[in-house]
Scaffold this motif. Sequence first.
Motif, PDB file in Angstrom:
ATOM      1  N   PRO A 171      14.129  18.424  27.686  1.00  0.00           N
ATOM      2  CA  PRO A 171      14.159  19.353  28.828  1.00  0.00           C
ATOM      3  C   PRO A 171      13.865  20.810  28.483  1.00  0.00           C
ATOM      4  CG  PRO A 171      16.355  18.524  28.321  1.00  0.00           C
ATOM      5  CD  PRO A 171      15.401  17.706  27.524  1.00  0.00           C
ATOM      6  N   THR A 172      14.118  21.228  27.239  1.00  0.00           N
ATOM      7  CA  THR A 172      13.779  22.602  26.873  1.00  0.00           C
ATOM      8  C   THR A 172      12.664  22.684  25.847  1.00  0.00           C
ATOM      9  OG1 THR A 172      15.415  22.740  25.075  1.00  0.00           O
ATOM     10  CG2 THR A 172      16.161  23.354  27.307  1.00  0.00           C
ATOM     11  N   GLU A 173      12.433  21.622  25.068  1.00  0.00           N
ATOM     12  CA  GLU A 173      11.494  21.694  23.946  1.00  0.00           C
ATOM     13  C   GLU A 173      10.182  20.976  24.203  1.00  0.00           C
ATOM     14  OE1 GLU A 173      12.532  23.886  21.663  1.00  0.00           O
ATOM     15  OE2 GLU A 173      14.113  23.923  23.181  1.00  0.00           O
ATOM     16  N   GLY A 174      10.021  20.424  25.401  1.00  0.00           N
ATOM     17  CA  GLY A 174       8.769  19.760  25.728  1.00  0.00           C
ATOM     18  C   GLY A 174       8.639  18.416  25.032  1.00  0.00           C
ATOM     19  N   THR A 175       7.419  18.050  24.686  1.00  0.00           N
ATOM     20  CA  THR A 175       7.168  16.758  24.059  1.00  0.00           C
ATOM     21  C   THR A 175       7.594  16.799  22.595  1.00  0.00           C
ATOM     22  OG1 THR A 175       5.277  16.403  25.521  1.00  0.00           O
ATOM     23  CG2 THR A 175       5.427  15.008  23.566  1.00  0.00           C
ATOM     24  N   VAL A 176       8.448  15.869  22.200  1.00  0.00           N
ATOM     25  CA  VAL A 176       8.927  15.797  20.816  1.00  0.00           C
ATOM     26  C   VAL A 176       8.795  14.371  20.313  1.00  0.00           C
ATOM     27  CG1 VAL A 176      10.535  17.736  21.045  1.00  0.00           C
ATOM     28  CG2 VAL A 176      11.332  15.411  21.537  1.00  0.00           C
ATOM     29  N   ARG A 177       8.529  14.245  19.017  1.00  0.00           N
ATOM     30  CA  ARG A 177       8.469  12.924  18.396  1.00  0.00           C
ATOM     31  C   ARG A 177       9.887  12.438  18.105  1.00  0.00           C
ATOM     32  NH1 ARG A 177       3.667  15.129  16.001  1.00  0.00           N
ATOM     33  NH2 ARG A 177       1.860  13.870  16.599  1.00  0.00           N
ATOM     34  N   VAL A 178      10.060  11.124  18.157  1.00  0.00           N
ATOM     35  CA  VAL A 178      11.386  10.529  17.990  1.00  0.00           C
ATOM     36  C   VAL A 178      11.343   9.499  16.871  1.00  0.00           C
ATOM     37  CG1 VAL A 178      13.230   9.232  19.101  1.00  0.00           C
ATOM     38  CG2 VAL A 178      11.866  10.855  20.442  1.00  0.00           C
ATOM     39  N   VAL A 179      12.231   9.659  15.886  1.00  0.00           N
ATOM     40  CA  VAL A 179      12.380   8.648  14.840  1.00  0.00           C
ATOM     41  C   VAL A 179      13.264   7.536  15.404  1.00  0.00           C
ATOM     42  CG1 VAL A 179      13.192   8.169  12.509  1.00  0.00           C
ATOM     43  CG2 VAL A 179      12.164  10.395  13.038  1.00  0.00           C
ATOM     44  N   PRO A 180      12.792   6.308  15.453  1.00  0.00           N
ATOM     45  CA  PRO A 180      13.568   5.248  16.097  1.00  0.00           C
ATOM     46  C   PRO A 180      14.768   4.819  15.265  1.00  0.00           C
ATOM     47  CG  PRO A 180      11.615   4.322  15.070  1.00  0.00           C
ATOM     48  CD  PRO A 180      11.506   5.818  14.916  1.00  0.00           C
ATOM     49  N   ARG A 215       0.841  -1.184   0.000  1.00  0.00           N
ATOM     50  CA  ARG A 215       0.000   0.000   0.000  1.00  0.00           C
ATOM     51  C   ARG A 215       0.887   1.248   0.000  1.00  0.00           C
ATOM     52  NH1 ARG A 215      -5.369  -0.927   1.733  1.00  0.00           N
ATOM     53  NH2 ARG A 215      -5.753  -3.157   2.027  1.00  0.00           N
ATOM     54  N   VAL A 216       0.364   2.346  -0.478  1.00  0.00           N
ATOM     55  CA  VAL A 216       1.100   3.607  -0.487  1.00  0.00           C
ATOM     56  C   VAL A 216       0.917   4.269   0.875  1.00  0.00           C
ATOM     57  CG1 VAL A 216       1.300   5.882  -1.538  1.00  0.00           C
ATOM     58  CG2 VAL A 216       0.861   3.872  -2.976  1.00  0.00           C
ATOM     59  N   THR A 217       1.999   4.387   1.598  1.00  0.00           N
ATOM     60  CA  THR A 217       1.950   4.924   2.952  1.00  0.00           C
ATOM     61  C   THR A 217       1.826   6.442   2.932  1.00  0.00           C
ATOM     62  OG1 THR A 217       3.246   3.100   3.858  1.00  0.00           O
ATOM     63  CG2 THR A 217       3.250   5.159   5.103  1.00  0.00           C
ATOM     64  N   ASP A 218       0.905   6.948   3.712  1.00  0.00           N
ATOM     65  CA  ASP A 218       0.790   8.387   3.941  1.00  0.00           C
ATOM     66  C   ASP A 218       1.688   8.716   5.133  1.00  0.00           C
ATOM     67  OD1 ASP A 218       0.013  10.944   4.863  1.00  0.00           O
ATOM     68  OD2 ASP A 218      -1.979  10.715   4.001  1.00  0.00           O
ATOM     69  N   LEU A 219       2.684   9.575   4.920  1.00  0.00           N
ATOM     70  CA  LEU A 219       3.639   9.857   5.992  1.00  0.00           C
ATOM     71  C   LEU A 219       2.984  10.506   7.205  1.00  0.00           C
ATOM     72  CD1 LEU A 219       6.780  10.970   3.954  1.00  0.00           C
ATOM     73  CD2 LEU A 219       6.462   8.861   5.249  1.00  0.00           C
ATOM     74  N   ASP A 220       1.852  11.165   7.018  1.00  0.00           N
ATOM     75  CA  ASP A 220       1.132  11.689   8.184  1.00  0.00           C
ATOM     76  C   ASP A 220       0.738  10.558   9.125  1.00  0.00           C
ATOM     77  OD1 ASP A 220       1.316  14.317   7.388  1.00  0.00           O
ATOM     78  OD2 ASP A 220      -0.653  14.349   6.409  1.00  0.00           O
ATOM     79  N   ASP A 221       0.374   9.408   8.560  1.00  0.00           N
ATOM     80  CA  ASP A 221       0.010   8.254   9.394  1.00  0.00           C
ATOM     81  C   ASP A 221       1.227   7.739  10.156  1.00  0.00           C
ATOM     82  OD1 ASP A 221      -2.585   8.402   8.459  1.00  0.00           O
ATOM     83  OD2 ASP A 221      -2.260   6.918   6.883  1.00  0.00           O
ATOM     84  N   VAL A 222       2.383   7.708   9.488  1.00  0.00           N
ATOM     85  CA  VAL A 222       3.612   7.251  10.148  1.00  0.00           C
ATOM     86  C   VAL A 222       3.962   8.182  11.307  1.00  0.00           C
ATOM     87  CG1 VAL A 222       6.073   6.825   9.842  1.00  0.00           C
ATOM     88  CG2 VAL A 222       4.467   6.195   8.026  1.00  0.00           C
ATOM     89  N   VAL A 223       3.911   9.475  11.042  1.00  0.00           N
ATOM     90  CA  VAL A 223       4.266  10.462  12.068  1.00  0.00           C
ATOM     91  C   VAL A 223       3.355  10.327  13.283  1.00  0.00           C
ATOM     92  CG1 VAL A 223       4.298  12.935  12.580  1.00  0.00           C
ATOM     93  CG2 VAL A 223       5.306  12.090  10.458  1.00  0.00           C
ATOM     94  N   SER A 224       2.085  10.081  13.046  1.00  0.00           N
ATOM     95  CA  SER A 224       1.132   9.987  14.162  1.00  0.00           C
ATOM     96  C   SER A 224       1.419   8.800  15.072  1.00  0.00           C
ATOM     97  CB  SER A 224      -0.302   9.898  13.624  1.00  0.00           C
ATOM     98  OG  SER A 224      -0.534   8.652  12.987  1.00  0.00           O
ATOM     99  N   ARG A 225       2.160   7.806  14.555  1.00  0.00           N
ATOM    100  CA  ARG A 225       2.449   6.602  15.351  1.00  0.00           C
ATOM    101  C   ARG A 225       3.828   6.630  16.010  1.00  0.00           C
ATOM    102  NH1 ARG A 225       0.134   4.225  10.701  1.00  0.00           N
ATOM    103  NH2 ARG A 225       2.188   3.483   9.988  1.00  0.00           N
ATOM    104  N   LEU A 226       4.605   7.671  15.770  1.00  0.00           N
ATOM    105  CA  LEU A 226       5.932   7.742  16.371  1.00  0.00           C
ATOM    106  C   LEU A 226       5.842   7.899  17.885  1.00  0.00           C
ATOM    107  CD1 LEU A 226       7.859  10.118  13.912  1.00  0.00           C
ATOM    108  CD2 LEU A 226       8.094   7.634  14.111  1.00  0.00           C
ATOM    109  N   ASP A 227       6.800   7.299  18.581  1.00  0.00           N
ATOM    110  CA  ASP A 227       6.888   7.500  20.026  1.00  0.00           C
ATOM    111  C   ASP A 227       7.319   8.938  20.323  1.00  0.00           C
ATOM    112  OD1 ASP A 227       6.175   4.901  20.571  1.00  0.00           O
ATOM    113  OD2 ASP A 227       8.246   4.185  20.690  1.00  0.00           O
ATOM    114  N   THR A 228       7.032   9.383  21.527  1.00  0.00           N
ATOM    115  CA  THR A 228       7.442  10.721  21.954  1.00  0.00           C
ATOM    116  C   THR A 228       8.327  10.613  23.185  1.00  0.00           C
ATOM    117  OG1 THR A 228       5.482  10.989  23.352  1.00  0.00           O
ATOM    118  CG2 THR A 228       5.323  11.778  21.064  1.00  0.00           C
ATOM    119  N   MET A 229       9.071  11.676  23.433  1.00  0.00           N
ATOM    120  CA  MET A 229       9.855  11.772  24.651  1.00  0.00           C
ATOM    121  C   MET A 229       9.806  13.213  25.123  1.00  0.00           C
ATOM    122  SD  MET A 229      13.793  11.577  23.197  1.00  0.00           S
ATOM    123  CE  MET A 229      14.501  11.760  24.830  1.00  0.00           C
ATOM    124  N   GLU A 230      10.158  13.431  26.364  1.00  0.00           N
ATOM    125  CA  GLU A 230      10.170  14.774  26.919  1.00  0.00           C
ATOM    126  C   GLU A 230      11.575  15.357  26.811  1.00  0.00           C
ATOM    127  OE1 GLU A 230       7.545  16.675  27.978  1.00  0.00           O
ATOM    128  OE2 GLU A 230       6.464  15.002  27.041  1.00  0.00           O
TER     129      GLU A 230
END
Length: 391
Positions: free
Chosen positions: A327-336, A310-325
């Motif tokens: 110390p200065t930028e708050g919650t950020v998504r992390v590419v594993p 299937r053709v992946t929509d990158l918005d869907d991939v981004v929505s499933r990424l893990d997040t981390m806190e």
Amino acid sequence: MHGSLDDIRVIDFSTVVMGPYATQILGDLGADVIKVEAPAGDTLRVPPPYRSRGMSSLVLGVNRNKRSVGLNLKDPRGLKVMLDLIDTADVLVTNLRPQALDRLGLSYEQLDNPRLVYCSAQGFSGDLRDRAAYDEIVQGASGTVDLMRRKSGTPGYVPTIVADKVSSLTIAYSVLAALLHRGKTGRGQRIEVPMTDTMLAFNLVEHLGGDTFEPRHGPFGFPRSLAPNHRPVRTKDGMACIAMYGPRNVADFFHVAGRPDLATDPRFSSSDALYQHFEAFYDVVEKLALERTTDEWEALCATKSIPFGRVTDLDDVVSRLDTMEHPTEGTVRVVPTPVEFSETPASIRRHAPYLGEHNDEVLAELGYPAQQIRQLSSDGVTAAAVPDRLV
């Protein structure tokens, strides 16, 4: 569990993406990476989007697992700190131009450190080593733009910084090879990674084609990739990627598509025939794809092990990424990290640092007394910029 590069120290004396992405990979593998930045910081800190000035999305994307030291190398005291750092290092990665390194006294020859793995990366090799280059320039010089022209009729850039990132991977594997050699011999070495040469080698793997032979035996290029209609296909309700390699896959596809007559079409019934008729083949596949839904094609292809995606929509991939806190930028998504190791797993141990975040810590490790560290800071020899949240 420990990373593969535990106890390896890397000095990241590079800017933008190519060098920092390579050293981030080494950091993910366990290396202690120290990013040395000018007092104004890496130029990558400036472009938006960002929540805090100096902490752009790209900085967060290529600088995890590092410590940052801000140094004014135009001050002799700052240069002395840099030399002290290099004396503790196993690897130095830089994309500064050779003339600039020579002026600072930081060329491979000037350092004269026989155990150091010294990797320099520039846009070009030879007489053009000091010429400025960015990804677009290298895409042009390496034939990537020409490949786009050959496929679509219009010159263009690949919509990702492919030259930077392919060069990053080349830096990473070259450094690992040199460390393996040093482990056997005790000797470091100089590595040069010219981006244009790296991308030329990358592009010609399949596209050398008939020019592999002298005299030429067939056309330049890989016909399948260069066929204008080599692309995802529209189904009845969406899009899909269906890739048939070899006559067996092709025949099976035509059978599941309900067109067994095409399985014996002389244009498609052998590898040599397909090589000559890729455009006609893709025209037929495009028309057949419209007759069924994506789900139906997925089920049919699975019955004959026909490669389907299937053709992946990158918005869907981004929505499933893990997040981390951060110390200065708050919650950020992390590419594993994409690679799994059974014994020495890659890991994310440190957030991407702000400019000079680890000045005091690293200088103390070098043996500098606290009073001298404070003096270097007050004199502007070391630089730090704690980001102010704007959003």
